[in-house]
Design a protein around this motif. Structure first.
Motif, PDB file in Angstrom:
ATOM      1  N   ASP A  50      12.814 -10.454  27.376  1.00  0.00           N
ATOM      2  CA  ASP A  50      13.134 -10.271  25.957  1.00  0.00           C
ATOM      3  C   ASP A  50      12.179 -11.045  25.056  1.00  0.00           C
ATOM      4  N   ILE A  51      11.921 -12.301  25.406  1.00  0.00           N
ATOM      5  CA  ILE A  51      11.099 -13.166  24.565  1.00  0.00           C
ATOM      6  C   ILE A  51      10.134 -13.960  25.445  1.00  0.00           C
ATOM      7  N   PHE A  92      27.018 -22.018  23.300  1.00  0.00           N
ATOM      8  CA  PHE A  92      26.653 -21.093  24.368  1.00  0.00           C
ATOM      9  C   PHE A  92      25.218 -21.380  24.790  1.00  0.00           C
ATOM     10  N   ASP A  93      24.857 -20.874  25.937  1.00  0.00           N
ATOM     11  CA  ASP A  93      23.498 -20.979  26.444  1.00  0.00           C
ATOM     12  C   ASP A  93      22.784 -19.671  26.101  1.00  0.00           C
ATOM     13  N   PRO A  94      21.781 -19.699  25.212  1.00  0.00           N
ATOM     14  CA  PRO A  94      21.139 -18.438  24.822  1.00  0.00           C
ATOM     15  C   PRO A  94      20.467 -17.740  25.984  1.00  0.00           C
ATOM     16  N   PHE A  95      20.153 -18.494  27.045  1.00  0.00           N
ATOM     17  CA  PHE A  95      19.460 -17.899  28.183  1.00  0.00           C
ATOM     18  C   PHE A  95      20.395 -17.118  29.101  1.00  0.00           C
ATOM     19  N   ASP A  96      21.693 -17.187  28.827  1.00  0.00           N
ATOM     20  CA  ASP A  96      22.613 -16.275  29.504  1.00  0.00           C
ATOM     21  C   ASP A  96      22.493 -14.861  28.939  1.00  0.00           C
ATOM     22  N   ASN A 284      16.442  -9.441  10.032  1.00  0.00           N
ATOM     23  CA  ASN A 284      15.880  -8.690  11.160  1.00  0.00           C
ATOM     24  C   ASN A 284      14.564  -9.336  11.608  1.00  0.00           C
ATOM     25  N   PHE A 285      14.682 -10.436  12.353  1.00  0.00           N
ATOM     26  CA  PHE A 285      13.490 -11.148  12.800  1.00  0.00           C
ATOM     27  C   PHE A 285      12.824 -10.426  13.964  1.00  0.00           C
ATOM     28  N   LEU A 315      16.420 -19.249  18.959  1.00  0.00           N
ATOM     29  CA  LEU A 315      16.808 -18.478  20.147  1.00  0.00           C
ATOM     30  C   LEU A 315      18.316 -18.246  20.183  1.00  0.00           C
ATOM     31  N   CYS A 316      19.084 -19.244  19.758  1.00  0.00           N
ATOM     32  CA  CYS A 316      20.538 -19.048  19.679  1.00  0.00           C
ATOM     33  C   CYS A 316      20.886 -17.991  18.635  1.00  0.00           C
ATOM     34  N   LEU A 317      20.176 -18.014  17.514  1.00  0.00           N
ATOM     35  CA  LEU A 317      20.391 -16.988  16.487  1.00  0.00           C
ATOM     36  C   LEU A 317      20.105 -15.605  17.051  1.00  0.00           C
ATOM     37  N   ARG A 318      19.013 -15.459  17.780  1.00  0.00           N
ATOM     38  CA  ARG A 318      18.676 -14.150  18.353  1.00  0.00           C
ATOM     39  C   ARG A 318      19.705 -13.740  19.397  1.00  0.00           C
ATOM     40  N   ALA A 319      20.190 -14.711  20.188  1.00  0.00           N
ATOM     41  CA  ALA A 319      21.223 -14.385  21.179  1.00  0.00           C
ATOM     42  C   ALA A 319      22.511 -13.961  20.489  1.00  0.00           C
ATOM     43  N   ALA A 320      22.877 -14.659  19.400  1.00  0.00           N
ATOM     44  CA  ALA A 320      24.087 -14.300  18.659  1.00  0.00           C
ATOM     45  C   ALA A 320      23.961 -12.904  18.063  1.00  0.00           C
ATOM     46  N   GLN A 321      22.769 -12.536  17.612  1.00  0.00           N
ATOM     47  CA  GLN A 321      22.564 -11.198  17.076  1.00  0.00           C
ATOM     48  C   GLN A 321      22.741 -10.125  18.157  1.00  0.00           C
ATOM     49  N   ARG A 322      22.653 -10.538  19.419  1.00  0.00           N
ATOM     50  CA  ARG A 322      22.858  -9.611  20.538  1.00  0.00           C
ATOM     51  C   ARG A 322      24.258  -9.762  21.141  1.00  0.00           C
ATOM     52  N   GLY A 323      25.120 -10.501  20.462  1.00  0.00           N
ATOM     53  CA  GLY A 323      26.500 -10.543  20.871  1.00  0.00           C
ATOM     54  C   GLY A 323      26.963 -11.804  21.573  1.00  0.00           C
ATOM     55  N   ALA A 324      26.105 -12.801  21.770  1.00  0.00           N
ATOM     56  CA  ALA A 324      26.529 -14.042  22.424  1.00  0.00           C
ATOM     57  C   ALA A 324      27.554 -14.753  21.558  1.00  0.00           C
ATOM     58  N   LYS A 325      28.589 -15.291  22.190  1.00  0.00           N
ATOM     59  CA  LYS A 325      29.649 -15.993  21.472  1.00  0.00           C
ATOM     60  C   LYS A 325      29.894 -17.343  22.132  1.00  0.00           C
ATOM     61  N   GLY A 326      30.194 -18.328  21.298  1.00  0.00           N
ATOM     62  CA  GLY A 326      30.475 -19.657  21.787  1.00  0.00           C
ATOM     63  C   GLY A 326      31.877 -19.784  22.332  1.00  0.00           C
TER      64      GLY A 326
END
Length: 331
Positions: A50-51, A92-96, A284-285, A315-326
């Motif tokens: 992804d990145i 959360f761990d953005p790398f998940d 929209n980064f 990276l956490c922001l990008r993960a959250a934009q893909r649905g990651a939740k704490g």
């Protein structure tokens, strides 16, 4: 899950080149082992990535103190302190969620400075042509100009979300490799749309500078506002346009980030900058860079640590934009 069990992602230790999976975090001692950004795998195979994090150890465009060529190394080293699990306050761990690799550095001939812009543009084009996003470790701020060239070829004119003490639009006669002039080039060449771009933390002015239509949020305005209000301004200006985030570490006050080439008092705290980034979920980064970390002027690695942590916020922001939740901490 115990640290010992988590450590069995492949084999224990040196996950920078021994990890079996691109996602997840493999615990290692913070003081030992092969260093990559956040212990991510070193790889130039971008299948399923992804990145890609890449370094640009270039500081031949500086106007004051050199040393930012050591920035990628310093940021990678400092990142090891946080490379163990969930990142606060995201919980959360953005790398998940995100498959992230360390792509290594852009190689260039330091004796051929005139070839550097094209070399970096080609390096970036190679990465983003695969559909992989970039996070770039500088290096002085000039590197953003070739990076914008590569990204604008793929995405069209971008919104620039620019954290800095300086606007970097000083007038010149054209063609300079200079970390203080390149955004005026980016405007003139249509790489960025200034009317959809924002500069945050500014606290310098140079004779002959133009606004070019940028929304300028001076440092004093940030200090007099809260993070949510600043984020709303950014979101309103950028709208739905694709955006490139560039963060010059001298946006932070020298008391927070002394390891930089052109420190200017009166800057943002880490908390202010991070709190603004955390609230940019509607932007929209397409890429980020963090520049101007100069380890020779740092103290106890606090500047490098701030830089690594700000990248983690992104990276956490990008993960959250893909649905990651704490997760919630139980009673």
């Amino acid at each position: 899950m115990s640290l010992e069990m988590k450590n069995m992602n492949g084999v224990p230790g040196d996950g920078a080149f021994r990890r079996a999976e691109l996602r997840g975090t493999q615990w290692e001692p913070t003081y030992a082992g092969a260093l990559s950004f956040m212990r991510r795998k070193y790889s130039r195979d971008l299948k399923g990535v992804d990145i890609a994090v890449t370094g640009v150890p270039f500081d031949q465009a500086v106007s004051h103190r050199s040393g930012t060529r050591m920035g990628p190394e310093g940021i990678r080293k400092a990142s090891a302190e946080n490379a163990w699990g969930p990142f606060w306050p995201w919980n959360f761990d953005p790398f998940d969620t995100l498959a992230v690799v360390d792509y290594g550095d852009c190689f260039f001939d330091w004796g051929r400075k005139e070839n550097f812009p094209e070399t970096l543009e080609s390096h970036a084009t190679e990465i983003i042509s695969t559909g992989t996003e970039m996070v770039t470790l500088g290096g002085d701020h000039y590197i953003t100009y070739p990076l914008l060239k590569a990204h604008a070829k793929r995405h069209g004119p971008l919104s620039l979300v620019h954290f800095d003490a300086h606007r970097d639009v000083e007038p010149d006669d054209g063609g300079r490799i200079d970390h203080g002039t390149m955004f005026s080039y980016a405007v003139r060449e249509g790489l960025i749309d200034p009317k959809k771009s924002v500069q945050i933390g500014i606290r310098t002015v140079f004779t002959g500078e133009r606004t070019f239509g940028f929304r300028i949020i001076n440092a004093d305005e940030v200090h007099d506002s809260n993070a949510a209000d600043v984020a709303k301004i950014i979101q309103r200006v950028v709208g739905k346009n694709k955006a490139y985030l560039t963060f010059d570490i001298d946006c932070l006050d020298p008391s927070v980030a002394p390891g930089t080439g052109t420190p200017i008092p009166g800057g943002l705290t880490y908390h202010q900058a991070a709190s603004i980034i955390r609230k940019l979920g509607d932007v929209n980064f397409v890429a980020m860079d963090l520049v101007e970390v100069s380890p020779p002027y740092d103290h106890a690695e606090i500047t490098s640590l701030a830089a690594a942590s700000l990248i983690m916020e992104y990276l956490c922001l990008r993960a959250a934009q893909r649905g990651a939740k704490g997760f919630d901490i139980p009673e």
